[in-house]
Design a protein around this motif. Structure first.
Motif, short mmCIF file in Angstrom:
data_model
loop_
_atom_site.label_atom_id
_atom_site.label_comp_id
_atom_site.label_asym_id
_atom_site.label_seq_id
_atom_site.Cartn_x
_atom_site.Cartn_y
_atom_site.Cartn_z
N SER A 227 0.68 16.59 -0.34
CA SER A 227 -0.41 15.62 -0.23
C SER A 227 -1.05 15.67 1.15
O SER A 227 -2.29 15.59 1.28
CB SER A 227 0.13 14.21 -0.51
OG SER A 227 0.72 14.15 -1.80
N LEU B 245 1.17 6.29 -7.05
CA LEU B 245 0.01 7.09 -7.45
C LEU B 245 0.31 8.58 -7.33
O LEU B 245 0.01 9.38 -8.23
CB LEU B 245 -1.19 6.72 -6.58
CG LEU B 245 -2.45 7.56 -6.75
CD1 LEU B 245 -2.93 7.54 -8.19
CD2 LEU B 245 -3.54 7.06 -5.82
N ALA C 223 -7.50 6.10 -9.29
CA ALA C 223 -7.14 6.82 -8.06
C ALA C 223 -8.35 7.36 -7.31
O ALA C 223 -8.75 6.85 -6.26
CB ALA C 223 -6.17 7.94 -8.39
N ALA D 14 -10.60 5.71 -4.27
CA ALA D 14 -10.70 6.42 -2.99
C ALA D 14 -12.15 6.65 -2.60
O ALA D 14 -12.55 6.42 -1.45
CB ALA D 14 -9.95 7.75 -3.09
N TYR E 14 5.00 14.61 -0.56
CA TYR E 14 4.22 14.11 0.57
C TYR E 14 3.67 15.24 1.43
O TYR E 14 2.57 15.14 1.97
CB TYR E 14 5.08 13.16 1.42
CG TYR E 14 4.99 11.73 0.96
CD1 TYR E 14 3.98 10.90 1.43
CD2 TYR E 14 5.90 11.20 0.06
CE1 TYR E 14 3.88 9.59 1.02
CE2 TYR E 14 5.81 9.88 -0.37
CZ TYR E 14 4.80 9.08 0.12
OH TYR E 14 4.68 7.78 -0.29
N PHE F 246 2.61 0.72 -7.98
CA PHE F 246 1.22 1.15 -7.93
C PHE F 246 0.34 0.29 -8.83
O PHE F 246 -0.76 -0.12 -8.45
CB PHE F 246 1.11 2.62 -8.33
CG PHE F 246 -0.29 3.07 -8.65
CD1 PHE F 246 -1.25 3.14 -7.66
CD2 PHE F 246 -0.64 3.39 -9.96
CE1 PHE F 246 -2.55 3.54 -7.97
CE2 PHE F 246 -1.93 3.78 -10.27
CZ PHE F 246 -2.88 3.86 -9.27
N GLU G 199 -8.48 14.92 -1.51
CA GLU G 199 -7.61 13.76 -1.56
C GLU G 199 -6.15 14.16 -1.81
O GLU G 199 -5.86 15.21 -2.38
CB GLU G 199 -8.07 12.79 -2.66
CG GLU G 199 -9.26 11.97 -2.28
CD GLU G 199 -8.97 11.01 -1.12
OE1 GLU G 199 -7.90 10.37 -1.14
OE2 GLU G 199 -9.80 10.92 -0.21
N THR H 210 0.90 3.74 -3.02
CA THR H 210 0.45 5.12 -2.82
C THR H 210 1.48 6.11 -3.33
O THR H 210 1.14 7.12 -3.96
CB THR H 210 0.18 5.37 -1.32
OG1 THR H 210 -0.82 4.47 -0.86
CG2 THR H 210 -0.27 6.80 -1.08
N THR H 211 2.75 5.81 -3.08
CA THR H 211 3.81 6.67 -3.59
C THR H 211 3.79 6.71 -5.11
O THR H 211 3.97 7.77 -5.73
CB THR H 211 5.18 6.18 -3.10
OG1 THR H 211 5.20 6.14 -1.68
CG2 THR H 211 6.30 7.09 -3.60
N VAL I 23 0.83 -1.21 0.00
CA VAL I 23 0.00 0.00 0.00
C VAL I 23 0.86 1.25 0.00
O VAL I 23 0.60 2.22 -0.74
CB VAL I 23 -0.96 -0.01 1.21
CG1 VAL I 23 -1.69 1.33 1.30
CG2 VAL I 23 -1.95 -1.15 1.09
#
Length: 475
Positions: free
Chosen positions: A237, A74, A348, A352, A234, A284, A246, A71-72, A67
């Motif tokens: 984000s 994405l 994505a 979510a 990050y 991903f 998101e 996630t990275t 995960v």
């Protein structure tokens, strides 16, 4: 979790070295195998993830390590999309991007409303959230489109700008629906969401460039610069989540913030693209494949019915939006198909929204079964939507991009000429070598035959160390 012992090996594999080795073999083998049969290897990574994942042969579990890296990947896709967009072309095409975003949000959303409320019989809140699933899209093929050298094409810029708008709108719908299920949608809710979004945009687009410019001027170590870029991704984000949207929106805005500070031909850009395309983005794609469970479609017709409505609303809506965009903006057929292909993939924001809706329990039945905002049929249907939309996106986008790239080469002077330019770079000082090479790459034309030549002048009156120094610089 059930483990199947085979000698000293247990399934799913829990040894970290063996897990990582298997994932690397998939990342290495999928392109080599599928390139021979003309199949986009990103599709192979998704299928490989389905085969080795919990719903396939269960060789690997979709645990926290998968995960996190997924996630990275994405966030990387969205960051690269913002980083590589040509801001000059984007400003020229901003109204076109808004027109495309209006089409690609409203048409699938409208089809979703009809399908959810009248065909599937969902209540109003569920229908609104269900419809928003089809308005967003994930630029899953963008890294491969960029490699073909058409990132400045108007269709690509229009799609990138539209992606930002549609993803923000669909995720705002998610935030509003979740707030309504909790009964706290009022003036305070709207004020908090609006203020949060404004502050987020101002901080990322105004403060981040100042920090980055200061850092790049004072820190020349390339590894530190790359880690700084990851921190920016990050951090943006995280700020996006704090603002109520998101994380993928934050990654995209981080790319926009650093757009002017990381030249496309710089060594830092090379590192950013290399690590993303080699590791994070493939991880991903594998993690998306691990969500696919083919068995659920043989357990009953209800899941297949929901999936059919989702496919028609999403893919059909994106096609109609692309056609409307092509005709309104007078684009070529290949550019229209490229817009359709790039905007078709749902992964994505769709995933979510589905997971958030699935985890919201509205009530319980008489037997104690939870009544969810989005039921398991929508969850399973979304997985099929992700698979089929990514397949269509891969084939259509890459085929259209290839034709556009070939047409561009035929229509340019360099494409019809065998004359190549030769650029001579002075390399007398070691500390300026990298800057001179970057300058040469910036001014170099497109033809593959264009070459860079390095020159270091040696004074014959000096000793042999000057010759050795020149050889060291030139090599």
């Amino acid at each position: 979790m059930t483990l199947l012992s085979v000698g000293h090996l247990s399934l799913p594999i829990d040894d970290p070295l063996l897990k990582f080795l298997l994932e690397l073999i998939i990342i290495l083998g999928a392109p080599l195998l599928l390139n021979k049969i003309k199949v986009p290897h990103l599709l192979g990574l998704i299928i490989a993830g389905a085969l080795v994942g919990p719903n396939g042969f269960h060789l690997l579990a979709r645990d926290s390590s998968v995960v996190v890296t997924g996630t990275t990947g994405l966030l990387y896709i969205m960051f690269l999309a913002g980083l590589e967009i040509d801001m000059g072309d984007f400003k020229k095409n901003k109204w076109k991007s808004l027109a495309f975003s209006a089409y690609t949000f409203a048409i699938p959303f409208g089809l979703g409303l009809i399908g959810g409320y009248y065909v599937l019989g969902f209540n109003l809140l569920t229908t609104v959230l269900f419809s928003s699933l089809f308005s967003s899209h994930t630029l899953i093929v963008y890294p491969y489109i960029s490699k073909m050298g058409i990132s400045k094409n108007p269709a690509v810029n229009i799609t990138l700008g539209g992606t930002m708008v549609t993803d923000v709108l669909s995720l705002l719908v998610l935030a509003v629906v979740v707030g309504m299920t909790q009964g706290d949608v009022g003036a305070g809710f709207w004020a908090q969401l609006s203020i949060g979004m404004v502050l987020f945009v101002l901080v990322v687009l105004l403060v981040f460039p100042l920090i980055a410019r200061w850092f790049f001027k004072r820190v020349e170590d390339k590894i530190s610069q790359y880690i700084f870029v990851l921190v920016m991704i990050y951090l943006a984000s995280l700020l996006a989540e704090v603002a109520g949207v998101e994380a993928i929106i934050g990654a995209f805005f981080a790319g926009l913030a650093l757009n002017q500070l990381i030249p496309r031909t710089s060594t830092l850009m090379n590192r950013v693209e290399f690590v993303g395309n080699a590791l994070f983005i493939p991880f991903f794609l594998i993690s998306v494949g691990m969500l696919i469970d083919f068995k659920v479609f043989f357990r009953g017709w209800e899941t297949l019915g929901v999936a059919a409505v989702m496919l028609v609303a999403s893919i059909g809506g994106k096609y109609l939006a692309a056609v409307a965009t092509r005709k309104s903006l007078r684009l070529t057929r290949d550019e229209g198909m490229l817009i359709f292909g790039m905007s078709t993939a749902s992964a994505a924001a769709t995933l979510a929204s589905v997971m958030v809706g699935y985890n919201i329990i509205l009530s319980e039945t008489a037997t104690g079964e939870p009544v969810r905002l989005l039921n398991e049929h929508v969850l399973n249907g979304s997985i099929l939507l992700i698979l089929i939309s990514c397949v269509i996106s891969s084939f259509v986008s890459l085929a259209s991009a290839r034709r556009i790239a070939e047409a561009d080469n035929e229509n340019t002077v360099s494409g019809n000429s065998q004359e190549y330019e030769h650029i001579l770079l002075a390399m007398n000082h070691g500390e300026t070598v990298e800057k001179m090479v970057n300058l040469g790459l910036l001014v170099k034309g497109k033809p593959a035959g264009n070459k860079l030549f390095a020159l270091s002048v040696i004074d014959n009156d000096k000793n042999e160390s000057a010759v050795k120094n020149a050889e060291k610089i030139l090599h």
